[in-house]
Write a protein that holds these residues in place. Structure first.
Motif, PDB file in Angstrom:
ATOM      1  N   SER A 241       0.806  -1.220   0.000  1.00 59.98           N
ATOM      2  CA  SER A 241       0.000   0.000   0.000  1.00 59.98           C
ATOM      3  C   SER A 241       0.842   1.275   0.000  1.00 59.98           C
ATOM      4  O   SER A 241       0.437   2.289  -0.568  1.00 59.98           O
ATOM      5  N   ARG A 242       2.017   1.221   0.606  1.00 59.73           N
ATOM      6  CA  ARG A 242       2.858   2.431   0.680  1.00 59.73           C
ATOM      7  C   ARG A 242       3.299   2.915  -0.688  1.00 59.73           C
ATOM      8  O   ARG A 242       3.670   4.081  -0.847  1.00 59.73           O
ATOM      9  N   ARG A 245       0.689   5.047  -4.590  1.00 62.92           N
ATOM     10  CA  ARG A 245       0.367   6.469  -4.708  1.00 62.92           C
ATOM     11  C   ARG A 245       0.444   6.881  -6.173  1.00 62.92           C
ATOM     12  O   ARG A 245       1.319   6.403  -6.914  1.00 62.92           O
ATOM     13  N   GLU A 247       1.604   9.422  -7.751  1.00 63.34           N
ATOM     14  CA  GLU A 247       2.870   9.966  -8.235  1.00 63.34           C
ATOM     15  C   GLU A 247       3.917   8.873  -8.422  1.00 63.34           C
ATOM     16  O   GLU A 247       4.757   8.936  -9.328  1.00 63.34           O
TER      17      GLU A 247
END
Length: 335
Positions: A241-242, A245, A247
């Motif tokens: 999950s980290r 994102r 970007e």
């Protein structure tokens, strides 16, 4: 075929792509498929295998042991690790105390079906056990023949230096460090790598594809592919999950033309990038199906020109994590 590299300055040679079964064997992948993946790794020339007692609470070691049964033991390099809570997770089922190291190794050997492991690593640094006790236990492990080499995982540069000094006083040396390392996660470069290089320790790096993100299969603004790690509710989704994102996912897609220009797939580019660094002894690669391994080993022997390495840096830009303070162990340790 997969090439061999020395593990640091030791005499042990390991395959530069090492098969690892974190987050797969005993949990995300059925046993029959996991065993097929191990046999495929052997067919491809991989003889080094990495696991840990904590993976699926021992089940990963058991599956690996079954998969390697019948192979010539002397032709294999088997790594496992100790530190995290295992078993019923009692007060002494965690850490690097003499009790947990000795009992943990004996349990790992039973699960793996072998009399010894080639490399036994401290999975994290233990702030609650005196370093002298830990290193004395490892020295006894070596003298017993139940492990041939000792290493660490995710220790800071200062911890590594202290550990190596204490190991020397006990009559042995640390030969390896097992950190996370990829084109996206480069926190070891500033402090850990120089310390290990000075001390003759090789890096056996995990997650060279940033848990699959660098494969390019996760697209910004699109749902994760069915069956991928990002959709796995048994731990995979939490771990990845980290990186999910926008970007980061957009930056990774900028690597696609870089890979195409050198005739590589995205996973091959990610692994080849890691293997360009001479401080890397091996890149640990997992698989949920044999075809993934067949693709990934093609990163062996690839020489990426400097302009390609620079293109990777330019594409990923500011999303690369470089903070050396991100190398750390839990303090206090989990109870």
């Amino acid at each position: 075929m997969v090439a061999y590299r020395h593990l640091g300055s030791s005499g042990l040679k390991i395959t530069e792509i090492t098969y690892g079964n974190w987050l797969t064997h005993g949990s995300q992948v059925e046993a029959d498929t996991a065993i097929e993946c191990v046999h495929t790794a052997l067919d491809l020339g991989i003889t080094s295998f990495d696991t840990a007692d904590v993976y699926a609470n021992g089940a990963a070691e058991e599956v690996l042991g079954r998969a390697l049964a019948g192979q010539r033991r002397e032709s294999l390099e088997i790594f496992t690790k100790v530190y995290w809570p295992v078993g019923p997770m009692g007060a002494n089922d965690v850490g690097l105390s003499r009790k947990h190291i000795m009992e943990g190794l004996n349990a790992s050997l039973r699960r793996l079906g072998t009399d010894y492991v080639d490399l036994y690593q401290a999975h994290r640094y233990d702030y609650e056990t005196p370093l002298e006790e830990t290193m004395a236990a490892f020295a006894d492990v070596l003298r017993s023949g139940k492990a041939l080499y000792i290493g660490v995982s995710e220790w800071t540069a200062d911890q590594i230096r202290s550990g190596q000094e204490m190991a020397g006083q006990m009559g042995f040396r640390l030969v390896s460090n097992q950190p996370q390392y990829s084109a996206l996660w480069r926190v070891i470069e500033e402090r850990v790598v120089p310390a290990c290089s000075e001390l003759g320790m090789g890096q056996v790096v995990w997650s060279p594809m940033a848990e699959g993100i660098l494969s390019g299969k996760y697209l910004p603004g699109q749902p994760a592919p069915e069956g991928s790690r990002a959709t796995d509710s048994r731990g995979g989704a939490r771990m990845i999950s980290r990186w999910m994102r926008p970007e980061v996912l957009s930056a990774v897609q900028a690597l696609r033309p870089v890979a195409q220009d050198v005739g590589l797939s995205m996973p091959q580019l990610a692994i080849a990038w890691v293997l360009q660094h001479d401080f890397v002894s091996a890149a640990i690669v997992g698989a949920s199906r044999p075809s993934q391994l067949a693709e990934n080993v093609q990163a062996c022997g690839v020489s990426l020109p400097q302009d390609v390495m620079e293109a990777v840096d330019a594409a990923l830009g500011e999303v690369v994590e470089r903070d050396p303070d991100r190398t750390q162990s839990p303090n206090p340790r989990p109870a």
